[in-house]
Design a protein around this motif. Structure first.
Motif, PDB file in Angstrom:
ATOM      1  N   VAL A 270      17.177  32.665  70.527  1.00  0.00           N
ATOM      2  CA  VAL A 270      17.262  31.207  70.542  1.00  0.00           C
ATOM      3  C   VAL A 270      16.504  30.677  71.743  1.00  0.00           C
ATOM      4  O   VAL A 270      16.904  30.885  72.893  1.00  0.00           O
ATOM      5  N   GLU A 271      15.396  29.985  71.449  1.00  0.00           N
ATOM      6  CA  GLU A 271      14.569  29.401  72.508  1.00  0.00           C
ATOM      7  C   GLU A 271      15.046  27.992  72.833  1.00  0.00           C
ATOM      8  O   GLU A 271      15.591  27.290  71.975  1.00  0.00           O
ATOM      9  N   SER A 272      14.789  27.591  74.053  1.00  0.00           N
ATOM     10  CA  SER A 272      15.064  26.224  74.484  1.00  0.00           C
ATOM     11  C   SER A 272      14.149  25.907  75.663  1.00  0.00           C
ATOM     12  O   SER A 272      13.520  26.805  76.235  1.00  0.00           O
ATOM     13  N   GLY A 273      14.104  24.629  76.019  1.00  0.00           N
ATOM     14  CA  GLY A 273      13.363  24.214  77.196  1.00  0.00           C
ATOM     15  C   GLY A 273      12.038  23.535  76.924  1.00  0.00           C
ATOM     16  O   GLY A 273      11.383  23.074  77.859  1.00  0.00           O
ATOM     17  N   GLY A 274      11.627  23.473  75.668  1.00  0.00           N
ATOM     18  CA  GLY A 274      10.380  22.797  75.355  1.00  0.00           C
ATOM     19  C   GLY A 274      10.513  21.294  75.508  1.00  0.00           C
ATOM     20  O   GLY A 274      11.606  20.765  75.744  1.00  0.00           O
ATOM     21  N   GLY A 275       9.377  20.621  75.384  1.00  0.00           N
ATOM     22  CA  GLY A 275       9.394  19.170  75.498  1.00  0.00           C
ATOM     23  C   GLY A 275       8.023  18.629  75.765  1.00  0.00           C
ATOM     24  O   GLY A 275       7.007  19.331  75.650  1.00  0.00           O
ATOM     25  N   LEU A 276       7.997  17.358  76.146  1.00  0.00           N
ATOM     26  CA  LEU A 276       6.752  16.650  76.475  1.00  0.00           C
ATOM     27  C   LEU A 276       6.592  16.625  77.993  1.00  0.00           C
ATOM     28  O   LEU A 276       7.523  16.233  78.714  1.00  0.00           O
TER      29      LEU A 276
ATOM     30  N   TYR B 264      11.661  41.074  66.149  1.00  0.00           N
ATOM     31  CA  TYR B 264      12.491  39.909  65.888  1.00  0.00           C
ATOM     32  C   TYR B 264      11.845  38.677  66.493  1.00  0.00           C
ATOM     33  O   TYR B 264      11.211  38.744  67.554  1.00  0.00           O
ATOM     34  N   TRP B 265      12.039  37.530  65.832  1.00  0.00           N
ATOM     35  CA  TRP B 265      11.443  36.270  66.281  1.00  0.00           C
ATOM     36  C   TRP B 265      12.500  35.181  66.386  1.00  0.00           C
ATOM     37  O   TRP B 265      13.437  35.122  65.597  1.00  0.00           O
ATOM     38  N   GLY B 266      12.277  34.283  67.336  1.00  0.00           N
ATOM     39  CA  GLY B 266      13.061  33.074  67.410  1.00  0.00           C
ATOM     40  C   GLY B 266      12.455  32.000  66.529  1.00  0.00           C
ATOM     41  O   GLY B 266      11.413  32.197  65.891  1.00  0.00           O
ATOM     42  N   GLN B 267      13.086  30.826  66.552  1.00  0.00           N
ATOM     43  CA  GLN B 267      12.637  29.734  65.682  1.00  0.00           C
ATOM     44  C   GLN B 267      11.530  28.904  66.310  1.00  0.00           C
ATOM     45  O   GLN B 267      10.880  28.115  65.631  1.00  0.00           O
ATOM     46  N   GLY B 268      11.320  29.093  67.607  1.00  0.00           N
ATOM     47  CA  GLY B 268      10.252  28.386  68.301  1.00  0.00           C
ATOM     48  C   GLY B 268      10.726  27.114  68.983  1.00  0.00           C
ATOM     49  O   GLY B 268      11.714  26.492  68.579  1.00  0.00           O
TER      50      GLY B 268
ATOM     51  N   LEU C 172      10.836  27.723  79.836  1.00  0.00           N
ATOM     52  CA  LEU C 172      11.435  28.061  78.552  1.00  0.00           C
ATOM     53  C   LEU C 172      12.447  29.182  78.739  1.00  0.00           C
ATOM     54  O   LEU C 172      12.266  30.053  79.591  1.00  0.00           O
ATOM     55  N   SER C 173      13.489  29.148  77.915  1.00  0.00           N
ATOM     56  CA  SER C 173      14.502  30.208  77.921  1.00  0.00           C
ATOM     57  C   SER C 173      14.644  30.768  76.515  1.00  0.00           C
ATOM     58  O   SER C 173      14.448  30.058  75.531  1.00  0.00           O
ATOM     59  N   CYS C 174      14.998  32.040  76.443  1.00  0.00           N
ATOM     60  CA  CYS C 174      15.261  32.682  75.150  1.00  0.00           C
ATOM     61  C   CYS C 174      16.487  33.566  75.331  1.00  0.00           C
ATOM     62  O   CYS C 174      16.446  34.548  76.084  1.00  0.00           O
ATOM     63  N   VAL C 175      17.558  33.211  74.633  1.00  0.00           N
ATOM     64  CA  VAL C 175      18.797  33.982  74.704  1.00  0.00           C
ATOM     65  C   VAL C 175      18.855  34.915  73.501  1.00  0.00           C
ATOM     66  O   VAL C 175      18.716  34.468  72.351  1.00  0.00           O
ATOM     67  N   ALA C 176      19.052  36.194  73.773  1.00  0.00           N
ATOM     68  CA  ALA C 176      19.054  37.219  72.726  1.00  0.00           C
ATOM     69  C   ALA C 176      20.470  37.698  72.438  1.00  0.00           C
ATOM     70  O   ALA C 176      21.306  37.780  73.334  1.00  0.00           O
ATOM     71  N   SER C 177      20.710  38.051  71.185  1.00  0.00           N
ATOM     72  CA  SER C 177      21.997  38.634  70.801  1.00  0.00           C
ATOM     73  C   SER C 177      21.813  39.494  69.565  1.00  0.00           C
ATOM     74  O   SER C 177      20.850  39.328  68.812  1.00  0.00           O
ATOM     75  N   GLY C 178      22.723  40.444  69.396  1.00  0.00           N
ATOM     76  CA  GLY C 178      22.712  41.273  68.190  1.00  0.00           C
ATOM     77  C   GLY C 178      21.909  42.549  68.297  1.00  0.00           C
ATOM     78  O   GLY C 178      21.785  43.286  67.312  1.00  0.00           O
ATOM     79  N   PHE C 179      21.338  42.829  69.462  1.00  0.00           N
ATOM     80  CA  PHE C 179      20.620  44.080  69.657  1.00  0.00           C
ATOM     81  C   PHE C 179      20.681  44.439  71.141  1.00  0.00           C
ATOM     82  O   PHE C 179      21.106  43.640  71.970  1.00  0.00           O
ATOM     83  N   THR C 180      20.256  45.651  71.459  1.00  0.00           N
ATOM     84  CA  THR C 180      20.303  46.119  72.850  1.00  0.00           C
ATOM     85  C   THR C 180      19.128  45.556  73.613  1.00  0.00           C
ATOM     86  O   THR C 180      18.019  46.088  73.591  1.00  0.00           O
ATOM     87  N   PHE C 181      19.392  44.477  74.302  1.00  0.00           N
ATOM     88  CA  PHE C 181      18.339  43.684  74.939  1.00  0.00           C
ATOM     89  C   PHE C 181      17.502  44.511  75.917  1.00  0.00           C
ATOM     90  O   PHE C 181      16.284  44.403  75.956  1.00  0.00           O
ATOM     91  N   SER C 182      18.166  45.368  76.703  1.00  0.00           N
ATOM     92  CA  SER C 182      17.474  46.065  77.786  1.00  0.00           C
ATOM     93  C   SER C 182      16.460  47.086  77.292  1.00  0.00           C
ATOM     94  O   SER C 182      15.576  47.496  78.055  1.00  0.00           O
ATOM     95  N   THR C 183      16.562  47.508  76.056  1.00  0.00           N
ATOM     96  CA  THR C 183      15.666  48.552  75.552  1.00  0.00           C
ATOM     97  C   THR C 183      14.467  47.998  74.791  1.00  0.00           C
ATOM     98  O   THR C 183      13.625  48.768  74.326  1.00  0.00           O
TER      99      THR C 183
END
Length: 115
Positions: free
Chosen positions: A4-10, A104-108, A19-30
């Motif tokens: 889940v990305e956030s932080g975009g704008g004008l 895996y991809w976020g929604q942008g 920008l930030s991207c919060v990850a879940s559902g997998f082993t992030f560190s690997t």
């Protein structure tokens, strides 16, 4: 799996965004984490990549010295600090996680640089 990305704008030329991207559902560190962007009418391109374990980073030439990617393993979050933005940086920015054949991809999140 979620990214889940956030932080975009004008923002005005010369300005900054993070920008930030919060990850879940997998082993992030690997996983290798990356930021891509896609401008209207153009192909998606790699902007920055950070390797698993935080062992190194890669930046596309046009953003070197202006963008900085980092990761917080405890928060399962990657960041893209963007400075000295210019209109050519206008694009949808996507977070990506890769390990082996899994990708895996976020929604942008939209970044628009304009006066």
């Amino acid at each position: 799996v979620q990214l889940v990305e956030s932080g975009g704008g004008l923002v005005q030329p010369g300005g900054s965004l993070t920008l930030s991207c919060v990850a879940s559902g997998f082993t992030f560190s690997t996983h290798v984490m990356a930021w891509f962007r896609q401008a209207p009418g153009k192909e998606r391109e790699l902007v920055a990549r950070i390797y698993s374990g935080g062992s190194g980073t890669y930046y596309e030439n046009s953003v070197k010295g202006r963008f900085r990617m980092s990761r917080d393993i405890a928060q399962s979050t990657v960041y893209l600090q963007m400075n000295r933005l210019n209109p050519d940086d206008t694009a949808v920015y996507y977070c990506n996680a890769i390990r082996g054949s899994a990708s895996y991809w976020g929604q942008g999140t939209q970044v628009t640089v304009s006066s």
